[in-house]
Design a protein around this motif. Structure first.
Motif, PDB file in Angstrom:
ATOM      1  N   PHE A  92     -16.278 -15.128  97.114  1.00 49.42           N
ATOM      2  CA  PHE A  92     -14.840 -14.932  96.912  1.00 49.42           C
ATOM      3  C   PHE A  92     -14.279 -16.021  96.014  1.00 49.42           C
ATOM      4  CE2 PHE A  92     -10.327 -15.405  98.154  1.00 49.42           C
ATOM      5  CZ  PHE A  92      -9.886 -14.134  97.768  1.00 49.42           C
ATOM      6  N   TYR A  93     -13.524 -15.601  94.994  1.00 46.29           N
ATOM      7  CA  TYR A  93     -13.015 -16.499  93.966  1.00 46.29           C
ATOM      8  C   TYR A  93     -11.606 -16.072  93.558  1.00 46.29           C
ATOM      9  CZ  TYR A  93     -18.145 -16.513  93.171  1.00 46.29           C
ATOM     10  OH  TYR A  93     -19.501 -16.527  93.308  1.00 46.29           O
ATOM     11  N   THR A  94     -10.854 -17.009  92.986  1.00 48.40           N
ATOM     12  CA  THR A  94      -9.665 -16.665  92.209  1.00 48.40           C
ATOM     13  C   THR A  94      -9.817 -17.318  90.841  1.00 48.40           C
ATOM     14  OG1 THR A  94      -8.447 -18.569  93.118  1.00 48.40           O
ATOM     15  CG2 THR A  94      -8.109 -16.424  94.183  1.00 48.40           C
ATOM     16  N   PHE A  95      -9.290 -16.649  89.826  1.00 47.18           N
ATOM     17  CA  PHE A  95      -9.406 -17.127  88.449  1.00 47.18           C
ATOM     18  C   PHE A  95      -8.105 -16.902  87.688  1.00 47.18           C
ATOM     19  CE2 PHE A  95     -13.875 -15.678  89.282  1.00 47.18           C
ATOM     20  CZ  PHE A  95     -14.522 -16.893  89.093  1.00 47.18           C
ATOM     21  N   THR A  96      -7.922 -17.675  86.627  1.00 43.56           N
ATOM     22  CA  THR A  96      -6.990 -17.310  85.572  1.00 43.56           C
ATOM     23  C   THR A  96      -7.799 -16.552  84.523  1.00 43.56           C
ATOM     24  OG1 THR A  96      -7.347 -19.246  84.165  1.00 43.56           O
ATOM     25  CG2 THR A  96      -5.721 -19.474  85.954  1.00 43.56           C
ATOM     26  N   PRO A  97      -7.130 -15.913  83.560  1.00 45.33           N
ATOM     27  CA  PRO A  97      -7.873 -15.226  82.500  1.00 45.33           C
ATOM     28  C   PRO A  97      -8.779 -16.138  81.663  1.00 45.33           C
ATOM     29  CG  PRO A  97      -5.649 -14.350  82.626  1.00 45.33           C
ATOM     30  CD  PRO A  97      -5.684 -15.565  83.523  1.00 45.33           C
ATOM     31  N   ALA A  98      -8.676 -17.458  81.845  1.00 47.01           N
ATOM     32  CA  ALA A  98      -9.565 -18.375  81.119  1.00 47.01           C
ATOM     33  C   ALA A  98     -11.032 -18.084  81.416  1.00 47.01           C
ATOM     34  CB  ALA A  98      -9.235 -19.824  81.478  1.00 47.01           C
ATOM     35  N   ILE A  99     -11.309 -17.480  82.570  1.00 46.08           N
ATOM     36  CA  ILE A  99     -12.699 -17.203  82.923  1.00 46.08           C
ATOM     37  C   ILE A  99     -13.343 -16.233  81.936  1.00 46.08           C
ATOM     38  CG2 ILE A  99     -12.141 -15.287  84.482  1.00 46.08           C
ATOM     39  CD1 ILE A  99     -14.949 -17.924  84.926  1.00 46.08           C
ATOM     40  N   PHE A 100     -12.553 -15.353  81.326  1.00 45.80           N
ATOM     41  CA  PHE A 100     -13.141 -14.377  80.405  1.00 45.80           C
ATOM     42  C   PHE A 100     -13.691 -15.057  79.158  1.00 45.80           C
ATOM     43  CE2 PHE A 100      -9.955 -11.729  82.711  1.00 45.80           C
ATOM     44  CZ  PHE A 100     -10.860 -10.931  83.381  1.00 45.80           C
ATOM     45  N   HIS A 101     -12.972 -16.061  78.652  1.00 43.30           N
ATOM     46  CA  HIS A 101     -13.481 -16.799  77.495  1.00 43.30           C
ATOM     47  C   HIS A 101     -14.796 -17.474  77.841  1.00 43.30           C
ATOM     48  CE1 HIS A 101     -13.538 -19.065  73.804  1.00 43.30           C
ATOM     49  NE2 HIS A 101     -13.549 -20.220  74.464  1.00 43.30           N
ATOM     50  N   ALA A 102     -14.862 -18.046  79.048  1.00 42.52           N
ATOM     51  CA  ALA A 102     -16.106 -18.692  79.485  1.00 42.52           C
ATOM     52  C   ALA A 102     -17.231 -17.669  79.603  1.00 42.52           C
ATOM     53  CB  ALA A 102     -15.883 -19.413  80.807  1.00 42.52           C
ATOM     54  N   CYS A 103     -16.926 -16.486  80.128  1.00 43.56           N
ATOM     55  CA  CYS A 103     -17.961 -15.447  80.271  1.00 43.56           C
ATOM     56  C   CYS A 103     -18.493 -15.010  78.913  1.00 43.56           C
ATOM     57  CB  CYS A 103     -17.403 -14.249  81.034  1.00 43.56           C
ATOM     58  SG  CYS A 103     -17.153 -14.529  82.800  1.00 43.56           S
ATOM     59  N   HIS A 104     -17.634 -14.968  77.910  1.00 48.77           N
ATOM     60  CA  HIS A 104     -18.082 -14.609  76.567  1.00 48.77           C
ATOM     61  C   HIS A 104     -19.052 -15.648  75.998  1.00 48.77           C
ATOM     62  CE1 HIS A 104     -15.866 -10.973  75.541  1.00 48.77           C
ATOM     63  NE2 HIS A 104     -14.766 -11.481  76.063  1.00 48.77           N
ATOM     64  N   LEU A 105     -18.922 -16.899  76.447  1.00 47.67           N
ATOM     65  CA  LEU A 105     -19.758 -17.978  75.919  1.00 47.67           C
ATOM     66  C   LEU A 105     -21.078 -18.138  76.664  1.00 47.67           C
ATOM     67  CD1 LEU A 105     -17.036 -20.744  75.360  1.00 47.67           C
ATOM     68  CD2 LEU A 105     -18.073 -19.254  73.638  1.00 47.67           C
ATOM     69  N   VAL A 106     -21.175 -17.540  77.832  1.00 49.75           N
ATOM     70  CA  VAL A 106     -22.378 -17.696  78.661  1.00 49.75           C
ATOM     71  C   VAL A 106     -23.584 -17.066  77.966  1.00 49.75           C
ATOM     72  CG1 VAL A 106     -23.476 -16.897  80.788  1.00 49.75           C
ATOM     73  CG2 VAL A 106     -21.182 -17.868  80.865  1.00 49.75           C
ATOM     74  N   GLN A 107     -24.701 -17.773  78.059  1.00 53.78           N
ATOM     75  CA  GLN A 107     -25.971 -17.273  77.536  1.00 53.78           C
ATOM     76  C   GLN A 107     -26.832 -16.785  78.694  1.00 53.78           C
ATOM     77  OE1 GLN A 107     -26.651 -17.136  74.107  1.00 53.78           O
ATOM     78  NE2 GLN A 107     -24.460 -17.656  74.118  1.00 53.78           N
TER      79      GLN A 107
END
Length: 255
Positions: A171-186
């Motif tokens: 269980f987590y809460t996020f701001t939309p900043a997580i999407f930018h991080a997900c795009h950078l994940v390898q």
């Protein structure tokens, strides 16, 4: 606040329970795991459920249709099982503010509200529950590495040699900043895009991440015996002793 539920998994380790259904539809105490998830999220104030489906998705869609207890459901499709960060990107266009995320194979009786409250109070970029597990089980999860002050400095997904036995729950809460991080994940060594790697990117970019120790219990239903244990807990046939120190915050970054 919208709530994202990751329910695309095949559940190969749960077979034969998942031979004809996705693991979120495996029943615990007379109802699917996803129903337990949805009930928690509605109680937490979710005004929309965004459900990521994949394996045998029609079983989920036909069961719940387009709403649950009056809360609308939107479905997105993860076409390949490439990890939670990959699944999360399928909902990006539906999210424009802080949101909750729950893994659809977890059952909780815990302080989820504390996570939601922390997100609202501090405008953290992420908050999540953590728990201590037996060392031999830590490698099943995203493991939190801490410094001498108890601050979380790194998260590592399913390591062969866990740096601690403090793990992320589902269980987590996020701001939309997580999407930018997900795009950078390898891709990880497992070939998946890990949510722990995305959170790790947020930590190292100086974002504020709050980890809150779990007060209560949760079961990650990964194996048939986990399903049996979850059922015993839900029905009150098994008790879990609470740690008196739980419920305290462990900061991932210095503020």
């Amino acid at each position: 606040m919208k709530a994202v539920v990751i329910a695309a998994g095949e559940g190969t380790r749960l077979r034969p329970l998942t031979e004809d259904k996705p693991k979120g539809m495996v029943e615990v105490a007379g109802k699917p795991i996803l129903t337990h998830c949805f009930e928690d999220l509605v109680e937490l104030g979710a005004d929309e459920l965004v459900v990521v489906v994949g394996y045998k998705k029609e079983k989920i869609v036909s069961h719940y249709d387009d709403e649950f207890e009056g809360v609308p459901i939107t479905y997105t499709h993860q076409r390949e099982a490439k990890g939670i960060a990959h699944a999360l990107l399928t909902v990006e266009e539906h999210i424009d503010d802080d949101f909750m995320m729950m893994l659809g194979d977890n059952i909780f009786d815990a302080n989820l509200q504390d996570v939601v409250n922390r997100q609202g109070e501090s405008r953290a970029d992420a908050a999540f529950l953590v728990e201590e597990v037996p060392w031999e089980e830590a490698g099943r999860y995203g493991v939190c590495d801490t410094n001498k002050y108890g601050e979380i400095v790194e998260v590592v997904e399913k390591p062969d040699e866990p740096p601690s036995n403090l793990v992320m729950t589902g269980f987590y809460t996020f701001t939309p900043a997580i999407f930018h991080a997900c795009h950078l994940v390898q891709p990880s060594d497992r070939g998946e895009y890990e949510i722990s790697d995305a959170i790790d990117l947020l930590i190292h970019s100086g974002r504020t991440i709050d980890a809150i120790r779990m007060n209560g219990w949760r079961v990650d239903v990964g194996y048939p015996e986990d399903r049996d244990r979850a059922e015993q807990l839900v029905e009150g046939d098994l008790e879990v002793d609470a740690d008196p120190d739980e419920g305290e915050q462990a900061d991932a970054t210095a503020e």
